[in-house]
Design an enzyme around this catalytic site. Structure first.
Site, mmCIF file in Angstrom:
data_model
loop_
_atom_site.group_PDB
_atom_site.id
_atom_site.type_symbol
_atom_site.label_atom_id
_atom_site.label_comp_id
_atom_site.label_asym_id
_atom_site.label_seq_id
_atom_site.Cartn_x
_atom_site.Cartn_y
_atom_site.Cartn_z
ATOM 1 N N GLY A 50 0.739 -1.186 -0.057
ATOM 2 C CA GLY A 50 -0.251 -0.278 -0.487
ATOM 3 C C GLY A 50 1.394 1.359 -0.144
ATOM 4 O O GLY A 50 2.044 1.009 -0.357
ATOM 5 N N SER A 51 0.143 1.946 -0.270
ATOM 6 C CA SER A 51 0.831 3.453 -0.249
ATOM 7 C C SER A 51 2.265 4.127 0.847
ATOM 8 O O SER A 51 3.242 4.566 1.159
ATOM 9 C CB SER A 51 -0.180 4.661 -0.160
ATOM 10 N N GLU A 91 3.367 1.835 2.577
ATOM 11 C CA GLU A 91 5.377 0.676 2.196
ATOM 12 C C GLU A 91 6.058 1.280 0.840
ATOM 13 O O GLU A 91 6.454 0.585 1.157
ATOM 14 C CB GLU A 91 4.281 -0.600 2.370
ATOM 15 N N GLU A 129 -4.460 -9.853 3.178
ATOM 16 C CA GLU A 129 -3.770 -10.125 3.932
ATOM 17 C C GLU A 129 -3.846 -11.442 4.463
ATOM 18 O O GLU A 129 -2.728 -12.200 5.321
ATOM 19 C CB GLU A 129 -3.879 -8.528 4.804
ATOM 20 N N HIS A 155 -0.168 -3.829 5.371
ATOM 21 C CA HIS A 155 -0.255 -2.239 4.928
ATOM 22 C C HIS A 155 -1.429 -1.018 6.095
ATOM 23 O O HIS A 155 -2.728 -2.156 5.893
ATOM 24 C CB HIS A 155 -1.200 -1.639 3.438
ATOM 25 N N HIS A 167 -12.258 -29.059 24.117
ATOM 26 C CA HIS A 167 -12.929 -28.110 23.117
ATOM 27 C C HIS A 167 -14.118 -27.703 23.673
ATOM 28 O O HIS A 167 -15.554 -27.354 23.047
ATOM 29 C CB HIS A 167 -12.729 -28.742 21.500
ATOM 30 N N GLY A 189 -8.822 -22.486 16.029
ATOM 31 C CA GLY A 189 -10.215 -22.244 15.402
ATOM 32 C C GLY A 189 -10.217 -21.522 14.392
ATOM 33 O O GLY A 189 -10.827 -21.904 13.052
#
Length: 530
Positions: free
Chosen positions: A25-26, A28, A47, A70, A277, A397
């Site tokens: 992105g800008s 980076e 991402e 980003h 769980h 999970g």
């Protein structure tokens, strides 16, 4: 002096982190400007896929991966797989762009008000450096923390204008990663194990993660006790064709207690005590049965409700314990584990039959990456794993892990066939990763188990005695069309006699290939009712 950008690239070279996973992105662009030719940039189209690929790469190589995301929104997209990476103990340094420092007081577009707080508590270390010149040292710090056991992700927020600032280079350092166990506790454990008449060993993913598999086998053979895989183990814990291997513990307290009830000592290696769980009666913790726990994970040691936990690197703990045990225990080895007969073909295709044929089709050295939780018991019965480093799944999970992780593992191990076994529901969380596999022509076979819905939810509805739950059926999905839209060939199989040819073609493919297998929608049993 040098620039922050140059200092960071020099640091990454010294650490062997020349593969960067990202979605740009800008904020980076200052980092990405004039990309060095000795670095590989692996683009993910979302991402969460980027983090999943870095997770698989890090776990397959045993080295921290470098990620560039980003700003705040991009990190937000990634957080599900950041949580999974934390649970997987996958080492990585995650960086994300931040708006220019001069704009931050005015709540700018793309500005993150509390960037360092955003990924907590599911990173081991998180910082936005106070000064631009501190960025290289912060990244070095993040790498050392990521690689300190237990491994895990770390985060550094970098304002967009920091990359051009001046700073001093950061020298490479050596920081010890292994911690030796307490010798007195190891000696006490050896005495207890030697005195036990019916011990049992429960093994978890830390063994494979540390490269301590052969030491684990030697210890088990010295003890002569049956070996069980811990609940939700995210890696191969013990060779499943070994005579001492006795099966898998499920994540239900009552089922674990019943499995361990006939033993007078439980040795837990490289796993929590225990991962559950569903609720139930954990009678094992009230029984008085000694539990000895070897782990690198201080949190797992602290949370164990019973027994003695010995912290230390398993590659040091396991030989230390084995050395203190007698040469021959005199114990009678457990009876051979019963294997189910080969399942018969039928229409619709039984999931067990699909998994049996998949096992036959996979090359001997294939790596299996699994995210088909409703079919895990069938997979464990039909696809025995034998080689260390040959099996990966998620310790959490959170869905959307296996496909991008398989891409990362294939990038790390291009000489081996990687097989991604994934449910239809799971596939829809990170399908973008297929595009990256196509761009890199990775040896990846994706097998989608299509049972028309969230099979795990169907099973839990039985376990928890709930009825008429909405949102569990997934009609109308076409995974072959989805794959072809990203340049990946695919085949849809609806009949058992079509299966072998489709799987064989996927295993021969020079790039990624997908097989969608439409299976019986029968509800599997995940746990005994507690």
């Amino acid at each position: 002096m040098t620039t922050v950008r140059q200092a960071v690239f020099d640091l990454l070279r010294s650490l062997g982190m020349t593969t960067v996973f990202g979605n740009p992105g800008s904020t980076e662009l200052g980092f990405l400007d004039r990309w060095p030719t000795d670095f590989r940039y692996v683009l993910g189209l979302q991402e969460a896929s980027v983090i999943g690929m870095a997770d698989g790469y890090a776990r397959a190589t045993g080295r921290a991966a470098f990620v560039n995301l980003h700003s705040a929104a991009g990190l937000g997209h990634a957080l599900g797989n950041v949580f999974t990476a934390y649970r997987n103990q996958a080492p990585m340094v995650i960086t994300a762009g931040q708006q220019a420092r001069a704009l931050l007081p005015n709540l700018p577009f793309l500005g993150a008000s509390e960037a360092a707080a955003f990924p907590r508590p599911y990173v081991k270390y998180s910082i936005e450096p106070a000064r631009a010149e501190d960025v290289p040292a912060a990244i070095a710090h993040a790498w050392h923390v990521a690689m300190r056991k237990p491994w895990g992700p770390t985060f550094v927020s970098v304002p967009a204008d920091d990359w051009r600032a001046s700073c001093w280079p950061v020298p490479a350092r050596v920081v010890a990663q292994d911690v030796a166990p307490d010798p007195a506790l190891i000696a006490e454990a050896a005495r207890a194990v030697a005195a036990a008449r019916r011990p049992v060993v429960v093994v978890g993913p830390e063994v494979d993660q540390e490269g301590a598999g052969e030491a684990m086998v030697r210890l088990a053979e010295r003890i002569g006790a049956p070996v069980l895989t811990s609940p939700f183990s995210s890696r191969l814990s013990f060779p499943e064709d070994h005579p001492l291997f006795a099966g898998f513990l499920t994540a239900a307290p009552q089922a674990v207690s019943e499995a361990l009830a006939g033993h007078d000592l439980v040795l837990v290696v490289g796993a929590p005590v225990f991962t559950f769980h569903v609720p139930g009666d954990a009678a094992i913790f009230r029984s008085g049965t000694p539990i000895i726990h070897l782990t690198t994970d201080g949190e797992a040691a602290a949370s164990a409700p019973a027994g003695t936990s010995i912290l230390g690197s398993l590659r040091l703990s396991l030989p230390a314990l084995a050395e203190r045990l007698p040469e021959a225990s005199g114990r009678v080895p457990p009876p051979p584990r019963r294997r189910p007969p080969p399942p018969a073909p039928a229409h619709p295709i039984p999931a067990e039959f699909l998994l049996h044929r998949l096992h036959r089709a996979m090359p001997e050295d294939a790596i299996l990456v699994e995210e088909a939780p409703s079919h895990r018991p069938a997979m464990q019965a039909q696809v025995p794993m034998r080689r260390w480093g040959s099996f990966f799944t998620m310790a959490s999970g959170g869905l959307g892990y296996a496909l991008p992780a398989a891409v990362g593992i294939a990038l790390a191990k291009p000489e081996r066939r990687v097989v991604c076994l994934i449910g239809d529901g799971s596939m829809m969380y990170s399908p973008q990763a297929l595009w990256t596999a196509v761009q890199h022509r990775l040896p990846l076979a994706v097998v989608v188990v299509n049972n028309g819905g969230y099979g795990a939810m169907r099973s839990f509805s039985q376990v928890l005695q709930t009825r008429d739950v909405p949102g569990v059926d997934l009609p109308g999905l076409d995974f072959v069309s989805l794959a072809r839209g990203m340049g990946c060939p695919g085949a849809r199989v609806t009949r058992a006699e079509e299966l072998d040819d489709a799987l064989a073609a996927a295993m021969r493919s020079t790039g990624p290939a997908l097989v969608e297998a439409v299976v019986d929608a029968a509800v599997p049993t995940l746990y005994a009712r507690s």
